[in-house]
Design a protein around this motif. Structure first.
Motif, PDB file in Angstrom:
ATOM      1  N   ALA A  33       2.953   1.354  -4.265  1.00  0.00           N
ATOM      2  CA  ALA A  33       2.210   0.436  -3.688  1.00  0.00           C
ATOM      3  C   ALA A  33       2.791  -1.143  -4.057  1.00  0.00           C
ATOM      4  O   ALA A  33       2.717  -1.847  -3.622  1.00  0.00           O
TER       5      ALA A  33
ATOM      6  N   SER B  97      -3.999   0.449  -2.474  1.00  0.00           N
ATOM      7  CA  SER B  97      -3.688  -0.761  -2.136  1.00  0.00           C
ATOM      8  C   SER B  97      -3.486  -1.887  -3.114  1.00  0.00           C
ATOM      9  O   SER B  97      -4.344  -1.987  -4.201  1.00  0.00           O
TER      10      SER B  97
ATOM     11  N   SER C 136       0.844  -1.084  -0.011  1.00  0.00           N
ATOM     12  CA  SER C 136      -0.013   0.152   0.036  1.00  0.00           C
ATOM     13  C   SER C 136       1.077   1.254  -0.081  1.00  0.00           C
ATOM     14  O   SER C 136       1.937   1.261   0.203  1.00  0.00           O
TER      15      SER C 136
END
Length: 271
Positions: free
Chosen positions: A163, A71, A58
């Motif tokens: 991420a 995410s 993330s």
């Protein structure tokens, strides 16, 4: 005629409050950018990795008032068997705008703008990910825009790249994004919402538009280019080069954020 005694009646004549503002206050938004930024300066960037514990990776980004959370889940088995590629994986990107992120409150149902952003994000990220290392699987990238103050696609590209790196997904290089607003012979790098929409000049005219560039900084290669409006060929070329310079300015901040995340996940040294 009966009179409503519960209602406070206003004056018979009124004037706009803008009349009482000093002349400098009426024109400051047009002549100066917020934070005394120059036309070629990007907004200060705050970046952090590893904030969502349930996700594989993330990242969170703040660029001015633009706030984005991303995410990453997977690699996991492809849900649709007919889309399975025996030699390469799939990168599934989903961009959502929170209902409270824009000036006009939106809905939870995905709209056309979010679908366009998801497609543009997927096209910009695929050249930077080693999908051949994940055959018959898919990697899911979920982006949530918490506050939209301009440059959403550009900063979503940077946030998604961080991420993916935090999730340990193999990549050729990080992907950085930068946006630009062209107005005649002048341009504004990393525009905010008012500058991006062109509130100081309604609509598009000759040699006016918006450009968003996704860049692989180590290879100096453009992985995504999205432009709208009407711009000359030389103006578009100069705009792309300016956006590439803006991406290189963001690279040290992103590099340090990823390095801090790696150090936090590293096992303690043996005594």
């Amino acid at each position: 005629m009966p009179v409503d005694t519960k209602r406070v009646r206003g004056p018979d004549e009124s004037q706009s409050p803008l009349v009482f503002l000093p002349p400098t206050a009426q024109t400051c938004e047009v002549l100066r950018r917020p934070g005394d930024r120059g036309k070629g300066d990007v907004r200060p960037l705050f970046a952090r990795c590893g904030l969502v514990s349930q996700a594989k990776g993330s990242a969170y980004i703040e660029a001015g008032n633009t706030k984005i959370m991303c995410s990453v889940y997977g690699p996991r088995e492809t849900e649709r068997k007919d889309d399975t590629d025996m030699k390469s994986g799939r990168l599934v990107c989903d961009v959502r705008l929170a209902p409270f992120s824009c000036q006009k409150r939106g809905a939870w149902i995905q709209g056309s703008e979010e679908r366009d952003l998801s497609l543009a994000l997927s096209e910009s990220m695929q050249p930077g990910v080693c999908l051949h290392r994940y055959p018959r699987s898919q990697i899911e990238v979920n982006v949530m825009v918490l506050e939209n103050d301009g440059g959403v696609l550009a900063h979503a590209v940077t946030c998604a790249s961080m991420a993916l790196a935090d999730a340990g997904i193999e990549m050729y290089d990080v992907v950085l994004g930068c946006a630009l607003r062209q107005d005649g012979d002048s341009c504004l790098v990393d525009p905010d919402f008012s500058e991006e929409r062109g509130s100081w000049q309604a609509g598009y005219g000759e040699n006016q538009g918006r450009v968003t560039v996704a860049l692989l900084p180590n290879f100096n290669q453009v992985s995504g280019l999205h432009a709208d409006g009407e711009m000359r060929e030389d103006t578009l070329t100069a705009a792309v080069r300016t956006c590439m310079d803006g991406c290189h300015k963001l690279y040290p901040v992103v590099q340090q954020a990823i390095l801090r995340a790696v150090k936090r996940k590293a096992p303690p040294p043996e005594k």
